[in-house]
Design a protein around this motif. Structure first.
Motif, PDB file in Angstrom:
ATOM      1  N   CYS A   1     -11.938  -2.500  15.860  1.00 35.29           N
ATOM      2  CA  CYS A   1     -10.863  -3.005  14.584  1.00 35.29           C
ATOM      3  C   CYS A   1      -9.610  -4.155  15.002  1.00 35.29           C
ATOM      4  N   VAL A   2      -9.128  -3.600  16.261  1.00 36.66           N
ATOM      5  CA  VAL A   2      -7.899  -4.342  16.087  1.00 36.66           C
ATOM      6  C   VAL A   2      -7.188  -5.215  16.541  1.00 36.66           C
ATOM      7  N   VAL A   3      -5.537  -5.363  15.550  1.00 37.91           N
ATOM      8  CA  VAL A   3      -5.764  -6.574  15.311  1.00 37.91           C
ATOM      9  C   VAL A   3      -4.094  -6.844  15.676  1.00 37.91           C
TER      10      VAL A   3
ATOM     11  N   SER B   1       4.731  -6.166  19.373  1.00 40.75           N
ATOM     12  CA  SER B   1       3.270  -5.304  19.921  1.00 40.75           C
ATOM     13  C   SER B   1       2.564  -6.066  21.368  1.00 40.75           C
ATOM     14  N   ARG B   2       2.920  -5.700  22.341  1.00 43.04           N
ATOM     15  CA  ARG B   2       2.271  -6.368  23.429  1.00 43.04           C
ATOM     16  C   ARG B   2       0.906  -5.940  23.705  1.00 43.04           C
ATOM     17  N   THR B   3       0.014  -5.462  23.181  1.00 47.78           N
ATOM     18  CA  THR B   3      -0.926  -4.812  23.325  1.00 47.78           C
ATOM     19  C   THR B   3      -1.155  -5.077  21.395  1.00 47.78           C
ATOM     20  N   LEU B   4      -3.141  -4.790  21.422  1.00 50.59           N
ATOM     21  CA  LEU B   4      -3.250  -5.126  19.826  1.00 50.59           C
ATOM     22  C   LEU B   4      -3.206  -3.966  19.703  1.00 50.59           C
ATOM     23  N   VAL B   5      -3.521  -3.143  18.866  1.00 46.08           N
ATOM     24  CA  VAL B   5      -3.092  -2.106  17.580  1.00 46.08           C
ATOM     25  C   VAL B   5      -4.674  -1.802  17.245  1.00 46.08           C
ATOM     26  N   PRO B   6      -4.818  -0.694  17.531  1.00 43.59           N
ATOM     27  CA  PRO B   6      -6.212  -0.244  15.952  1.00 43.59           C
ATOM     28  C   PRO B   6      -5.473   0.058  14.854  1.00 43.59           C
ATOM     29  N   ALA B   7      -6.772  -0.762  13.495  1.00 48.43           N
ATOM     30  CA  ALA B   7      -6.114  -1.365  12.153  1.00 48.43           C
ATOM     31  C   ALA B   7      -6.226   0.238  11.697  1.00 48.43           C
ATOM     32  N   CYS B   8      -7.437   1.042  12.402  1.00 49.61           N
ATOM     33  CA  CYS B   8      -8.260   2.309  11.315  1.00 49.61           C
ATOM     34  C   CYS B   8      -6.895   3.481  11.750  1.00 49.61           C
ATOM     35  N   SER B   9      -6.216   3.093  12.831  1.00 50.58           N
ATOM     36  CA  SER B   9      -5.141   4.644  12.681  1.00 50.58           C
ATOM     37  C   SER B   9      -4.090   4.468  12.692  1.00 50.58           C
ATOM     38  N   ARG B  10      -3.329   2.890  12.560  1.00 50.09           N
ATOM     39  CA  ARG B  10      -2.128   3.211  12.907  1.00 50.09           C
ATOM     40  C   ARG B  10      -1.677   2.953  11.842  1.00 50.09           C
ATOM     41  N   PRO B  11      -0.558   3.580  11.058  1.00 57.34           N
ATOM     42  CA  PRO B  11       0.083   3.179   9.627  1.00 57.34           C
ATOM     43  C   PRO B  11       0.796   2.375   9.784  1.00 57.34           C
ATOM     44  N   ALA B  12       0.430   1.357   8.236  1.00 62.07           N
ATOM     45  CA  ALA B  12       1.457   0.244   7.918  1.00 62.07           C
ATOM     46  C   ALA B  12       2.851   0.868   7.895  1.00 62.07           C
TER      47      ALA B  12
ATOM     48  N   VAL C   1       0.638  -1.448  -0.042  1.00 59.52           N
ATOM     49  CA  VAL C   1       0.198   0.148  -0.138  1.00 59.52           C
ATOM     50  C   VAL C   1       0.414   1.351   0.083  1.00 59.52           C
ATOM     51  N   PRO C   2       0.226   2.437  -0.403  1.00 60.82           N
ATOM     52  CA  PRO C   2       1.011   3.220   0.163  1.00 60.82           C
ATOM     53  C   PRO C   2       1.554   3.565   1.189  1.00 60.82           C
ATOM     54  N   GLU C   3       2.710   4.546   1.847  1.00 62.60           N
ATOM     55  CA  GLU C   3       2.793   5.024   2.431  1.00 62.60           C
ATOM     56  C   GLU C   3       2.381   5.516   2.945  1.00 62.60           C
ATOM     57  N   GLY C   4       1.853   6.165   4.442  1.00 61.94           N
ATOM     58  CA  GLY C   4       0.922   7.179   4.730  1.00 61.94           C
ATOM     59  C   GLY C   4      -0.346   6.315   4.966  1.00 61.94           C
ATOM     60  N   GLU C   5      -0.780   5.123   4.366  1.00 64.52           N
ATOM     61  CA  GLU C   5      -2.283   4.601   4.360  1.00 64.52           C
ATOM     62  C   GLU C   5      -1.808   3.713   6.477  1.00 64.52           C
ATOM     63  N   THR C   6      -2.999   3.001   6.489  1.00 64.31           N
ATOM     64  CA  THR C   6      -3.424   2.514   7.728  1.00 64.31           C
ATOM     65  C   THR C   6      -3.095   1.050   7.199  1.00 64.31           C
ATOM     66  N   ILE C   7      -3.581   0.204   8.725  1.00 70.82           N
ATOM     67  CA  ILE C   7      -3.561  -0.811   8.780  1.00 70.82           C
ATOM     68  C   ILE C   7      -4.555  -1.327   8.083  1.00 70.82           C
ATOM     69  N   LEU C   8      -5.859  -1.066   8.038  1.00 79.78           N
ATOM     70  CA  LEU C   8      -7.203  -0.775   7.629  1.00 79.78           C
ATOM     71  C   LEU C   8      -7.039  -0.939   6.376  1.00 79.78           C
ATOM     72  N   ALA C   9      -6.323   0.074   5.384  1.00 84.52           N
ATOM     73  CA  ALA C   9      -6.220  -0.030   4.168  1.00 84.52           C
ATOM     74  C   ALA C   9      -5.661  -1.820   3.450  1.00 84.52           C
ATOM     75  N   ALA C  10      -4.828  -1.679   4.290  1.00 83.23           N
ATOM     76  CA  ALA C  10      -3.619  -2.139   4.263  1.00 83.23           C
ATOM     77  C   ALA C  10      -4.852  -4.178   4.257  1.00 83.23           C
ATOM     78  N   CYS C  11      -5.594  -4.527   4.711  1.00 82.74           N
ATOM     79  CA  CYS C  11      -6.139  -5.340   5.269  1.00 82.74           C
ATOM     80  C   CYS C  11      -7.232  -5.576   3.870  1.00 82.74           C
ATOM     81  N   THR C  12      -8.312  -3.500   3.440  1.00 82.61           N
ATOM     82  CA  THR C  12      -9.267  -3.996   2.807  1.00 82.61           C
ATOM     83  C   THR C  12      -8.173  -4.130   1.522  1.00 82.61           C
ATOM     84  N   ALA C  13      -6.836  -4.615   1.190  1.00 86.10           N
ATOM     85  CA  ALA C  13      -6.130  -3.623  -0.203  1.00 86.10           C
ATOM     86  C   ALA C  13      -5.649  -5.849  -0.234  1.00 86.10           C
TER      87      ALA C  13
END
Ligand SMILES: Cc1cc2nc3c(=O)[nH]c(=O)nc-3n(C[C@H](O)[C@H](O)[C@H](O)COP(=O)(O)O)c2cc1C
Ligand code: SF4
Ligand code: SF4
Ligand code: SF4
Ligand code: FES
Ligand code: FES
Lengths: 318, 594
Positions: free
Chosen positions: A63-65, A70-81, A28-40
């Protein structure tokens, strides 16, 4: 790859990052989120507080993944890929937290009009009834003498009907912050509403819970358009539901351009029984990003009226 | 920003005066601090609010003057600072010390702590007594005076805030140091033998005579890289609870570009913790010196002190110390002769445990609700006003002074390999002499309890690390109090609270109160914590009522704990189940039934 000065780099040459989603490589393009990567990667992700036309607030946590390392889960919607990330979207931990978030909301809110959340709750097997406390029906001394159990605390709020344009039923509110963002920095810049209070008692409020017509609200309806639970609802829909006449399946949607001014906002007119029951704007429209003003949103009432009068905001308290 | 809309409510003349006085005082005394910075909100949204960071001082002024944040007063503050009234209301309703409904009286309010240590010491009858005397009473969480429980703090109405115990002669503080050699590190040594209440000893001259200023001199002589490498070589880790390596943090900020900030996090609200209050009351100039060391080392121009609102004496002494440091040239356009500007501004919190979380602290200081931000990005790159920021606990900062004074080798001569140096422990509850104790890392729990006069009665449990920590049982006396040993034992030192309960304590009541603490203190932003803490408290209450837990209840508690620990935004949610789960394991909540 050579990197020229950051600011000079044209948009089109944005770098791309490759990461792994459930063992599949996606780019995915730099700056996209994990959510965008999941969609892709064709992985569907539940979201509640995220919307394509709003800044991510990452508060609902549905949306956590799982991110390796990472010790905890991370929010896909905001975490940059980032390049090399190893993401699991369907591990036991992920499914557990998603189920619990949905269960928590179901145990605290009226979700009867939040169809997407209901769908995800089914998929993840959320069972809000677990908190009803049936399991504690054991009396310590065996006497069967049980102290009163009040049941799980829920969000209790009266319906606020203060004008003819939209209602607020905050017992359905899951505090996704979308309305606050739409009213504030992300669209309207009116700042009529904000989160007040703390913890479980936090609520969306005008200052001192002032009635909407007395507040800064300009009735753009952008908050209503982004609300995922029906906590904010157009009066037309609210009134039709009250008489059991709200039938989304019977509604047609017609795209048109708003004629009030020269901006050129796209309008989607939702029509039921030959009457306009709702006006929205496509979230991906370059002019509106889904947001409108009072004229586009509510001015359609003239279509059904002999002569157009500005929509009234007279207080009719419930 | 769009034009703001305000209701017709107008401030009274006295409200207007109070707000303007609060704002102009800040302008006058803190003029060196530049106030306009873009703010990164959550995922990068930028806002520019030049005045907004003065919202908390303005609300404090309104509350003191009128006894509440009235609509007219709020409108005036909003107009003056350019803050929409709905947002200002959202901020005002976030804090324990602000009321948004008119009070039925003209009184100062007596805050009475109802957290475990004060509950044991008779907080409930005390509150009852105060009420019967006609006082306005507000029951709330730990006031950071656990060594002299039950604690009271008086929030003044048209008079300064005060703590009754501060006025009653010399502090009741008992200090003990167990650093073995004179050259070994000790934060408390030079404070011993002084009458903490004497204002004389607060002077710059007296401080210099005690060796004050040596760390600042050393920092300027050594320069950024050498200071940071000494801090790193000393193995210093943060004392605010997370134990993050201080050298790494400072390096990252020193490498950052543009305006930077240093923040001393003195929000100290973890139940059972009172060390930072005592440090500030005893040696405020050392705190100021240590902030200047941090600022000049990482190249920050702006230092901030965020201190909890319930610490009036510490606040007063820090303000006095800032003024003295300015006169002495430590702060100002040419700070300590460095040729660079550095100054410190003090801000008071208003009653919110969560504002001790570093990113919530930034939001609070900037005039927003004290809601934690998602990390990454971290404060080292996106901190206060979106700028690179060092945020440290004052105990951490004082340790840097000590490292610069004696060098990293001497510093490492006490403590363990994994946890060099000493730790301040706050002992409270059923011990002979509750108070502040400095001990090398690695001392056993039994030894520490011995220092404090031993356990009174038969030990039932010790709560290490406060509400965010966990219980250990009477068999844990041999536990070595180091970061690595407590981690291996599945517990934590946190910021150093050690709350001792003997077998007369109603432990299930203690656990239920801890569960309630998290409901009350959750900011409410994220679902796992907002709802999870409430469900956890309900379950604990049910179990307490029936005197035993069932298998489904235990499973549910575990499910809630996993979700809060895994999916919450911040450390509050991550640790909200820890004490409850440890209490279940130790049987403090009654028997288990299948
Ligand atoms: C809920 C919560 C409350 C906290 N309260 C404090 C506090 O009162 N004082 C403090 O120094 N750190 C507190 N922290 C830790 C800070 O976020 C941060 O890690 C610390 O100030 C960093 O300083 P240090 O590295 O010197 O420990 C808290 C963290 C959480 C999650
Ligand atoms: S209708 Fe528009 S102005 Fe009114 S609260 Fe909603 S978003 Fe804000
Ligand atoms: S009212 Fe709707 S949009 Fe606003 S926070 Fe609640 S659920 Fe979200
Ligand atoms: S974990 Fe709790 S305190 Fe932290 S952000 Fe979430 S709701 Fe707020
Ligand atoms: S959708 Fe990601 S946290 Fe809400
Ligand atoms: S002051 Fe009461 S428990 Fe700390």
């Amino acid at each position: 790859m050579t990197r020229s000065g950051e600011s000079l780099r044209p948009e089109a040459e944005t770098e791309r990052v490759t990461l792994s989603i459930d063992g599949r490589e996606v780019t995915v393009p730099e700056g996209e989120t994990i959510l965008a990567a999941c969609t892709a990667a064709d992985v569907e992700t539940p979201t509640i507080c995220w919307a394509p036309n709003l800044t991510p607030v990452n508060v609902c946590r549905v949306c956590v993944v799982e991110l390796e390392g990472s010790r905890t889960l991370v929010p896909a919607c905001s975490r940059p890929a980032e390049a090399g990330m190893q993401i699991s979207t369907d591990s036991e931990r992920v499914r557990h937290s998603r189920r619990m978030v949905l269960e928590f909301l179901g145990s605290a809110n009226d979700l009867s009009q939040a169809s997407e959340i209901a769908d995800w709750s089914r998929i993840y097997g959320a069972d809000p009834a677990r908190y009803d406390g049936g399991a504690s029906d054991v009396s310590a001394d065996g006497s069967g003498d049980l102290p009163e159990r009040p049941g799980p605390e829920r969000v209790r709020e009266p319906v606020r009907i203060q004008d003819d344009l939209y209602i607020r039923a905050y017992d359905r509110c899951v505090l996704c912050y979308k309305c606050v963002e739409a009213c504030g920095d992300d669209a309207q810049h009116t700042f009529a509403i904000a989160v007040a209070g703390r913890g479980f008692d936090a609520r969306i409020r005008t200052e001192y819970d002032a009635e909407l017509p007395d507040s800064a609200c300009v009735y753009c309806g952008n908050c209503v358009a982004v609300c995922p639970t029906g906590a904010l609802q157009f009066r037309t829909e609210f009134d039709l539901r009250a008489v059991g006449e709200w039938r989304p399946d019977d509604q047609s949607v017609t795209r048109t351009v708003c004629s009030y001014c020269g901006v050129g906002c796209n309008l989607d007119l939702h029509v039921q029984d030959e009457r306009i029951v709702k006006v929205t704007s496509p979230a991906d429209h370059s002019v509106t990003s889904g947001h409108l003003c009072i004229k586009g949103r509510f001015g359609w009432q003239y279509v059904h009226a002999p002569a157009f009068e500005p929509p009234t905001t007279s207080a009719t308290e419930h | 920003m769009a034009d703001l809309h305000f209701s017709d409510a107008e401030p009274t003349a006295s409200e207007r005066r109070a707000v303007l006085a609060a704002l102009s005082v800040d302008e006058e005394s803190d003029g060196a601090v530049v106030v306009s910075h873009p703010r990164v909100v959550r995922a990068g949204m930028q806002r520019r609010r030049q005045m907004r960071h003065q919202l908390l001082p303005a609300l404090h002024a309104l509350q003191r003057e009128a006894g509440w944040i009235s609509p007219g007063g709020l409108n005036f503050v909003g107009r003056t600072l350019g803050v929409p009234p709905a947002e200002a209301y959202g901020v005002a309703t976030f804090y324990e010390m602000f009321r948004t409904e008119a009070p039925a009286h003209e009184l100062s309010v007596r805050h009475v702590c109802i957290d475990p240590i004060c509950a044991l010491a008779g907080a409930a009858p005390l509150a009852e007594h105060l009420r019967s005397q006609g006082h306005a009473v507000h029951e709330g969480p730990c006031l950071g005076q656990c060594e002299r429980a039950p604690a009271v703090f008086i929030q003044g109405r048209r008079e300064p805030d005060r703590v009754p115990a501060d006025g009653s002669g010399p502090d009741s503080l008992l200090v003990s140091i167990t650093a073995p050699a004179p050259e070994a590190p000790s934060l408390l040594r030079h404070m011993i033998g002084r009458e903490p209440g004497q204002s004389e000893s607060m002077s710059m001259e007296a401080y210099r005579e005690r060796g004050g200023g040596a760390a600042l001199d050393a920092a300027l002589r050594l320069g950024t890289d050498e200071v940071i490498s000494q801090v790193t070589a000393a193995g210093l880790s943060g004392r605010g609870g997370a134990a993050f390596p201080t050298g790494i943090k400072w390096r990252a900020v020193a490498d950052g570009e543009g305006p930077k900030h240093v923040v001393a996090n003195i929000d100290e609200s973890e139940p059972g913790t009172f060390k930072d209050r005592l440090l500030c009351e005893l040696e405020p100039l050392a705190i100021i010196e240590s902030i200047a060391v941090a600022g000049l080392t990482v190249g920050a121009e702006h230092g901030w002190i965020y201190i909890r609102g319930e610490y009036p004496l510490a606040t007063q002494r820090l303000r006095h110390a800032i003024a003295q440091a300015r006169s002495a040239g430590w702060l100002g356009d040419d700070a300590a002769g460095s040729g660079r500007p550095f100054d410190i501004e003090l801000r008071r919190g208003a009653g919110a445990y969560i504002c001790g979380e570093e990113t919530a602290l930034f939001n609070s200081l900037e005039g927003f609700r004290g809601e934690p931000r998602n990390k990454p990005p971290f404060p080292t790159t996106h901190g206060l006003f979106g700028r690179p920021t060092v945020v440290n606990n004052p105990e951490t900062l004082l340790n840097v002074n000590e490292i610069l004074r004696i060098g990293p080798e001497a510093y490492r001569s006490v403590g363990t390999e994994g946890s060099p140096g000493t730790k301040l422990f706050c002992l409270s509850g059923h011990v002979g002499r509750p108070g502040l104790y400095e001990a090398p890392f690695g001392m056993t729990l039994d030894e520490l309890l011995g220092l404090a006069g031993g356990v009174q009665g038969t030990l039932a449990a010790v709560l290490l690390g406060g509400a965010a920590g966990s219980f250990v049982g009477p068999d844990a006396g041999g536990l070595r109090l180091s970061l690595e040993d407590t981690r291996a034992a599945g517990t934590t030192l946190g910021s150093g609270p050690v709350m001792v309960f003997n077998d007369t304590a109603d432990m299930s009541a203690v656990v239920e109160r801890l569960a309630k603490f998290f409901c009350d203190e959750s900011c409410g932003q994220c679902v796992p914590c907002r709802v999870g803490t409430v469900r956890q408290h309900e379950l604990v209450t049910q179990i307490r009522r029936t005197g035993r837990s069932t298998e489904p209840q235990r499973e549910l508690l575990g499910d809630i704990a996993d979700a809060m620990g895994d999916a919450s935004i911040c450390g509050l949610g991550h640790t909200a189940a820890s004490a409850v789960l440890s209490a279940m394991r130790l049987g403090l909540l009654g028997d288990t039934a299948s």
